[in-house]
Design a protein around this motif. Structure first.
Motif, short mmCIF file in Angstrom:
data_model
loop_
_atom_site.label_atom_id
_atom_site.label_comp_id
_atom_site.label_asym_id
_atom_site.label_seq_id
_atom_site.Cartn_x
_atom_site.Cartn_y
_atom_site.Cartn_z
N ARG A 129 0.84 -1.20 0.00
CA ARG A 129 0.00 0.00 0.00
C ARG A 129 0.88 1.26 0.00
O ARG A 129 1.89 1.30 0.70
N VAL A 181 0.69 5.49 0.28
CA VAL A 181 0.01 6.77 0.45
C VAL A 181 0.92 7.83 -0.16
O VAL A 181 2.05 8.01 0.27
N THR A 208 -2.24 4.00 -7.13
CA THR A 208 -2.65 4.00 -5.72
C THR A 208 -3.90 4.86 -5.54
O THR A 208 -4.00 5.94 -6.13
N TYR A 234 -4.69 6.18 -2.77
CA TYR A 234 -4.45 7.06 -1.61
C TYR A 234 -3.52 8.21 -2.00
O TYR A 234 -2.30 8.14 -1.82
N ARG A 254 -9.74 10.63 5.97
CA ARG A 254 -10.07 10.36 4.56
C ARG A 254 -9.61 8.97 4.14
O ARG A 254 -10.27 8.30 3.35
N LEU A 255 -8.48 8.52 4.69
CA LEU A 255 -8.01 7.17 4.37
C LEU A 255 -9.02 6.13 4.85
O LEU A 255 -9.31 5.14 4.17
N LYS A 256 -9.57 6.37 6.04
CA LYS A 256 -10.58 5.45 6.59
C LYS A 256 -11.80 5.42 5.68
O LYS A 256 -12.34 4.37 5.37
N LEU A 265 -9.14 2.20 3.82
CA LEU A 265 -7.85 1.70 4.29
C LEU A 265 -8.01 1.31 5.76
O LEU A 265 -8.55 2.08 6.55
N VAL A 317 -7.07 1.21 9.19
CA VAL A 317 -6.16 2.04 9.98
C VAL A 317 -6.40 1.77 11.45
O VAL A 317 -7.54 1.92 11.92
#
Ligand code: CDP
Length: 269
Positions: free
Chosen positions: A57, A59, A192, A194, A259-261, A265, A267
């Motif tokens: 992954r 970011v 990606t 992210y 925002r990743l959640k 993703l 986390v």
């Protein structure tokens, strides 16, 4: 410390080559079995996508100079338990090496030659990226004024970009990474999901750099980075833009994590 004493397992320079060789072998075998151009193309696509899937992954944190990328990327990587890689540090290391050799940063032939013949070792220690160039650790020199002045010229040389892209992708073959730079979401890892683009007002960025005690013509660097022909600084169309002008580092990291959640993703932080 010399590069030769680094644990081999930490050096990602050769990771992933086996897969590339197997892919090339597959293409060769297929060409032998069926000369059909169409099917060959199909195999190529399969090879390329399996090659891409081999990344962990990523970011991507892109943005102009002094926008706060480094502080945010480092903190975010710690929160996520990912490795932190600053691609700019590799461009700076190559620039420093070139200047040490007395080479004019504007002489792209000699810059190419010198960068290609340098032994560049990138590795991780405690999830932080480090670099050796011709067995020297350049960390203390990367923010010298002369490096600030020349790095945009050196990083516009296509072969230099090729070297750095290769090094940065190798990290992601073995680790989840938070990677910062100018073209991470647009060119190095376009697949990606992210992607973040970190901005701040010109005044805030100038103040931040001055507070670091550096002479750094960030406006000129931004112009050079945005207008170069190869991999210019651009906002990837699917990147999340975050303006850090009035946010603390903690505030930006929390926003990115949220925002990743939302993007799915996993986390724990
Ligand atoms: O930290 P700062 O914003 O000053 O810049 P950096 O990330 O250390 O990058 C230094 C320079 O390297 C940039 O001005 C670009 O010329 C180049 N760079 C690049 O071209 N592509 C990247 N992915 C990262 C940096």
């Amino acid at each position: 410390m010399v590069a030769a004493s680094l644990p081999a397992a930490l050096d990602p320079a050769t990771a992933g080559e086996g897969r590339a060789k197997r892919g090339a072998e597959l293409i060769k075998q297929h060409r032998f079995a069926s000369p059909s151009g169409r099917r060959l193309q199909l195999i190529r696509v399969v090879f390329m996508s399996s090659n891409r899937q081999s990344f962990h992954r990523v970011v991507a944190i892109d943005g102009p100079a002094a926008s706060g990328k480094s502080s945010v990327a480092r903190e975010l990587a710690q929160r996520l338990g990912f490795a932190h890689v600053n691609s700019g540090a590799i461009y700076r290391a190559i620039t420093w090496h070139i200047l040490q050799k007395g080479i004019d940063a504007g002489d792209s032939d000699r810059v190419t030659q010198t960068a290609e013949s340098a032994e560049i070792t990138c590795y991780l220690q405690d999830n932080e990226a480090h670099i050796f160039i011709d067995n020297v650790d350049p960390t203390d020199y990367l923010r010298e004024d002369r490096v600030n002045e020349s790095v945009s010229r050196v990083s516009s040389v296509p072969r230099v970009r090729r070297i750095v892209e290769h090094k940065t992708r190798e990290y992601a073959r073995s680790h989840d990474v938070v990677m910062e730079g100018r073209d991470i979401g647009s060119v190095v890892f376009p697949d990606t999901p992210y992607k973040f683009y970190i901005v701040a007002s010109r005044e805030v960025r100038l103040r931040r750099r001055a507070a670091q005690g550096q002479r750094d013509e960030i406006t000129m660097r931004d112009h050079a980075d945005s207008s170069r022909l190869v991999s210019p600084l651009v906002l990837a169309k699917d990147a999340h833009v975050i303006d850090t002008s009035h946010l603390t580092i903690e505030g930006v990291v929390s926003e990115v994590v949220a925002r990743l959640k939302e993007m799915g993703l996993k986390v724990s932080a």
